[in-house]
Design a protein around this motif. Sequence first.
Motif, PDB file in Angstrom:
ATOM      1  N   VAL A  28       0.837  -1.204   0.000  1.00  0.00           N
ATOM      2  CA  VAL A  28       0.000   0.000   0.000  1.00  0.00           C
ATOM      3  C   VAL A  28       0.869   1.250   0.000  1.00  0.00           C
ATOM      4  O   VAL A  28       0.603   2.216  -0.735  1.00  0.00           O
ATOM      5  N   GLU A  29       1.945   1.251   0.789  1.00  0.00           N
ATOM      6  CA  GLU A  29       2.825   2.431   0.846  1.00  0.00           C
ATOM      7  C   GLU A  29       3.422   2.745  -0.518  1.00  0.00           C
ATOM      8  O   GLU A  29       3.549   3.920  -0.889  1.00  0.00           O
ATOM      9  N   VAL A  30       3.756   1.712  -1.272  1.00  0.00           N
ATOM     10  CA  VAL A  30       4.353   1.915  -2.596  1.00  0.00           C
ATOM     11  C   VAL A  30       3.374   2.637  -3.536  1.00  0.00           C
ATOM     12  O   VAL A  30       3.781   3.363  -4.438  1.00  0.00           O
ATOM     13  N   ILE A  31       2.085   2.418  -3.300  1.00  0.00           N
ATOM     14  CA  ILE A  31       1.073   3.085  -4.129  1.00  0.00           C
ATOM     15  C   ILE A  31       0.779   4.494  -3.602  1.00  0.00           C
ATOM     16  O   ILE A  31       0.712   5.451  -4.373  1.00  0.00           O
ATOM     17  N   LEU A  32       0.616   4.623  -2.281  1.00  0.00           N
ATOM     18  CA  LEU A  32       0.126   5.894  -1.732  1.00  0.00           C
ATOM     19  C   LEU A  32       1.203   6.964  -1.553  1.00  0.00           C
ATOM     20  O   LEU A  32       0.944   8.151  -1.807  1.00  0.00           O
ATOM     21  N   LEU A  33       2.390   6.583  -1.116  1.00  0.00           N
ATOM     22  CA  LEU A  33       3.399   7.600  -0.801  1.00  0.00           C
ATOM     23  C   LEU A  33       3.801   8.443  -2.004  1.00  0.00           C
ATOM     24  O   LEU A  33       3.874   9.675  -1.884  1.00  0.00           O
ATOM     25  N   PRO A  34       4.040   7.855  -3.198  1.00  0.00           N
ATOM     26  CA  PRO A  34       4.396   8.693  -4.343  1.00  0.00           C
ATOM     27  C   PRO A  34       3.275   9.653  -4.748  1.00  0.00           C
ATOM     28  O   PRO A  34       3.507  10.640  -5.438  1.00  0.00           O
ATOM     29  N   ASP A  35       2.047   9.334  -4.330  1.00  0.00           N
ATOM     30  CA  ASP A  35       0.903  10.184  -4.646  1.00  0.00           C
ATOM     31  C   ASP A  35       0.652  11.208  -3.536  1.00  0.00           C
ATOM     32  O   ASP A  35      -0.374  11.900  -3.543  1.00  0.00           O
ATOM     33  N   ASN A  36       1.610  11.301  -2.597  1.00  0.00           N
ATOM     34  CA  ASN A  36       1.509  12.272  -1.497  1.00  0.00           C
ATOM     35  C   ASN A  36       0.317  11.985  -0.587  1.00  0.00           C
ATOM     36  O   ASN A  36      -0.266  12.895  -0.020  1.00  0.00           O
ATOM     37  N   ILE A  37      -0.034  10.722  -0.467  1.00  0.00           N
ATOM     38  CA  ILE A  37      -1.043  10.294   0.505  1.00  0.00           C
ATOM     39  C   ILE A  37      -0.266   9.659   1.653  1.00  0.00           C
ATOM     40  O   ILE A  37       0.340   8.598   1.497  1.00  0.00           O
ATOM     41  N   THR A  38      -0.246  10.363   2.788  1.00  0.00           N
ATOM     42  CA  THR A  38       0.605   9.957   3.904  1.00  0.00           C
ATOM     43  C   THR A  38      -0.242   9.579   5.114  1.00  0.00           C
ATOM     44  O   THR A  38      -1.410   9.957   5.215  1.00  0.00           O
ATOM     45  N   ALA A  39       0.362   8.844   6.018  1.00  0.00           N
ATOM     46  CA  ALA A  39      -0.343   8.419   7.223  1.00  0.00           C
ATOM     47  C   ALA A  39       0.102   9.226   8.422  1.00  0.00           C
ATOM     48  O   ALA A  39       1.241   9.670   8.505  1.00  0.00           O
ATOM     49  N   SER A  40      -0.844   9.419   9.343  1.00  0.00           N
ATOM     50  CA  SER A  40      -0.536  10.058  10.613  1.00  0.00           C
ATOM     51  C   SER A  40      -1.129   9.184  11.711  1.00  0.00           C
ATOM     52  O   SER A  40      -2.227   8.656  11.551  1.00  0.00           O
ATOM     53  N   ALA A  41      -0.399   9.012  12.788  1.00  0.00           N
ATOM     54  CA  ALA A  41      -0.885   8.203  13.906  1.00  0.00           C
ATOM     55  C   ALA A  41      -0.366   8.796  15.196  1.00  0.00           C
ATOM     56  O   ALA A  41       0.785   9.244  15.248  1.00  0.00           O
ATOM     57  N   SER A  42      -1.202   8.799  16.223  1.00  0.00           N
ATOM     58  CA  SER A  42      -0.757   9.369  17.500  1.00  0.00           C
ATOM     59  C   SER A  42       0.479   8.633  18.005  1.00  0.00           C
ATOM     60  O   SER A  42       1.365   9.235  18.597  1.00  0.00           O
ATOM     61  N   GLY A  43       0.560   7.326  17.733  1.00  0.00           N
ATOM     62  CA  GLY A  43       1.712   6.545  18.169  1.00  0.00           C
ATOM     63  C   GLY A  43       2.849   6.522  17.172  1.00  0.00           C
ATOM     64  O   GLY A  43       3.875   5.904  17.418  1.00  0.00           O
ATOM     65  N   ASN A  44       2.652   7.173  16.020  1.00  0.00           N
ATOM     66  CA  ASN A  44       3.697   7.216  14.981  1.00  0.00           C
ATOM     67  C   ASN A  44       4.167   5.799  14.625  1.00  0.00           C
ATOM     68  O   ASN A  44       5.361   5.527  14.609  1.00  0.00           O
ATOM     69  N   CYS A  45       3.188   4.940  14.298  1.00  0.00           N
ATOM     70  CA  CYS A  45       3.518   3.535  14.053  1.00  0.00           C
ATOM     71  C   CYS A  45       2.487   2.925  13.102  1.00  0.00           C
ATOM     72  O   CYS A  45       1.472   3.553  12.802  1.00  0.00           O
ATOM     73  N   THR A  46       2.771   1.718  12.632  1.00  0.00           N
ATOM     74  CA  THR A  46       1.909   1.082  11.624  1.00  0.00           C
ATOM     75  C   THR A  46       1.422  -0.311  12.039  1.00  0.00           C
ATOM     76  O   THR A  46       0.861  -1.032  11.226  1.00  0.00           O
ATOM     77  N   ASP A  47       1.632  -0.675  13.314  1.00  0.00           N
ATOM     78  CA  ASP A  47       1.258  -2.012  13.797  1.00  0.00           C
ATOM     79  C   ASP A  47      -0.265  -2.165  13.849  1.00  0.00           C
ATOM     80  O   ASP A  47      -0.946  -1.443  14.567  1.00  0.00           O
ATOM     81  N   ARG A  48      -0.759  -3.153  13.108  1.00  0.00           N
ATOM     82  CA  ARG A  48      -2.202  -3.403  13.044  1.00  0.00           C
ATOM     83  C   ARG A  48      -2.804  -3.753  14.403  1.00  0.00           C
ATOM     84  O   ARG A  48      -3.999  -3.539  14.635  1.00  0.00           O
ATOM     85  N   SER A  78      -2.525  16.637  -1.566  1.00  0.00           N
ATOM     86  CA  SER A  78      -2.117  15.668  -0.544  1.00  0.00           C
ATOM     87  C   SER A  78      -3.344  15.196   0.214  1.00  0.00           C
ATOM     88  O   SER A  78      -4.402  15.851   0.194  1.00  0.00           O
ATOM     89  N   LEU A  79      -3.201  14.054   0.867  1.00  0.00           N
ATOM     90  CA  LEU A  79      -4.238  13.560   1.785  1.00  0.00           C
ATOM     91  C   LEU A  79      -3.502  12.989   2.990  1.00  0.00           C
ATOM     92  O   LEU A  79      -2.407  12.428   2.840  1.00  0.00           O
ATOM     93  N   VAL A  80      -4.111  13.109   4.163  1.00  0.00           N
ATOM     94  CA  VAL A  80      -3.529  12.515   5.358  1.00  0.00           C
ATOM     95  C   VAL A  80      -4.491  11.462   5.911  1.00  0.00           C
ATOM     96  O   VAL A  80      -5.630  11.772   6.275  1.00  0.00           O
ATOM     97  N   ILE A  81      -4.010  10.219   5.934  1.00  0.00           N
ATOM     98  CA  ILE A  81      -4.797   9.089   6.439  1.00  0.00           C
ATOM     99  C   ILE A  81      -4.558   8.983   7.943  1.00  0.00           C
ATOM    100  O   ILE A  81      -3.409   8.872   8.387  1.00  0.00           O
ATOM    101  N   THR A  82      -5.632   9.001   8.724  1.00  0.00           N
ATOM    102  CA  THR A  82      -5.481   8.932  10.183  1.00  0.00           C
ATOM    103  C   THR A  82      -5.995   7.624  10.771  1.00  0.00           C
ATOM    104  O   THR A  82      -5.911   7.415  11.975  1.00  0.00           O
ATOM    105  N   GLY A  83      -6.547   6.744   9.928  1.00  0.00           N
ATOM    106  CA  GLY A  83      -6.996   5.447  10.418  1.00  0.00           C
ATOM    107  C   GLY A  83      -7.069   4.455   9.283  1.00  0.00           C
ATOM    108  O   GLY A  83      -7.498   4.802   8.172  1.00  0.00           O
ATOM    109  N   GLY A  84      -6.623   3.226   9.564  1.00  0.00           N
ATOM    110  CA  GLY A  84      -6.664   2.169   8.560  1.00  0.00           C
ATOM    111  C   GLY A  84      -7.236   0.896   9.150  1.00  0.00           C
ATOM    112  O   GLY A  84      -8.334   0.914   9.701  1.00  0.00           O
ATOM    113  N   THR A  85      -6.467  -0.172   9.063  1.00  0.00           N
ATOM    114  CA  THR A  85      -6.970  -1.487   9.471  1.00  0.00           C
ATOM    115  C   THR A  85      -6.665  -1.844  10.925  1.00  0.00           C
ATOM    116  O   THR A  85      -6.989  -2.940  11.373  1.00  0.00           O
TER     117      THR A  85
END
Length: 151
Positions: A28-48, A78-85
């Motif tokens: 997913v990162e390979v698709i979203l990051l080049p398109d300037n769609i980034t993630a934000s998390a209070s914990g600054n992490c990606t653990d499901r 740009s878009l900022v994703i604040t919640g995923g899976t």
Amino acid sequence: MSYLANALASIIVLPIPQSGVPLTQAQVEVILLPDNITASASGNCTDRNNPTCTSYEGLLSGTVDGIVSFKQAAGATSLVITGGTEVGHANGTFSHGNGFKLDVRHASVIDDFIHSNFTQIADRADGFPQWQTEIGDLYCDEGTHWDITYF
Ligand SMILES: *[C@@H]1O[C@H](CO)[C@@H](O)[C@H](O)[C@H]1NC(C)=O
Ligand SMILES: *[C@@H]1O[C@H](CO)[C@@H](O)[C@H](O)[C@H]1NC(C)=O
Ligand SMILES: *[C@@H]1O[C@H](CO)[C@@H](O)[C@H](O)[C@H]1NC(C)=O
Ligand SMILES: *[C@@H]1O[C@H](CO)[C@@H](O)[C@H](O)[C@H]1NC(C)=O
């Protein structure tokens, strides 16, 4: 279903799941990051398995197509994703945990686009206002962010 998957499905009849296949964080990162769609998390992490993270692990390919198409349609830079899976969201068939939903930070360019181009329907059961696209995707304004469902 994403715009692309919808268009393809109307031409080629294949037994593919409506919202595609689950992807990994890296895919997913390979698709979203080049398109300037980034993630934000209070914990600054990606653990499901950690509710303070924003994870893409298991996100459906149709959901990824949907957010990319939406950004392009809205003309956002740009878009900022604040919640995923990640855990901690409501359970259900078309849930975050099952890869159908993304939370996206408010920004005037996307807020204006949703209000002008999608159809406001009845408020969700919890009282939050929601807008529906022509193909049935839902953009619910949960106050602090958009909760988006790609079917
Ligand atoms: C988040 O983590 C990245 C990578 O470890 C680091 O570069 C960045 O500074 C961190 N951001 C915050 C807000 O802690
Ligand atoms: C990417 O997004 C940031 C804001 O998050 C913005 O400052 C930057 O200009 C964007 N880059 C491009 C290439 O649009
Ligand atoms: C979702 O289901 C899991 C497993 O049954 C449970 O542990 C979790 O508390 C539920 N989450 C919510 C927000 O209800
Ligand atoms: C879509 O929304 C934009 C505002 O973001 C507006 O300028 C445009 O006219 C809208 N298009 C349609 C077809 O309503």
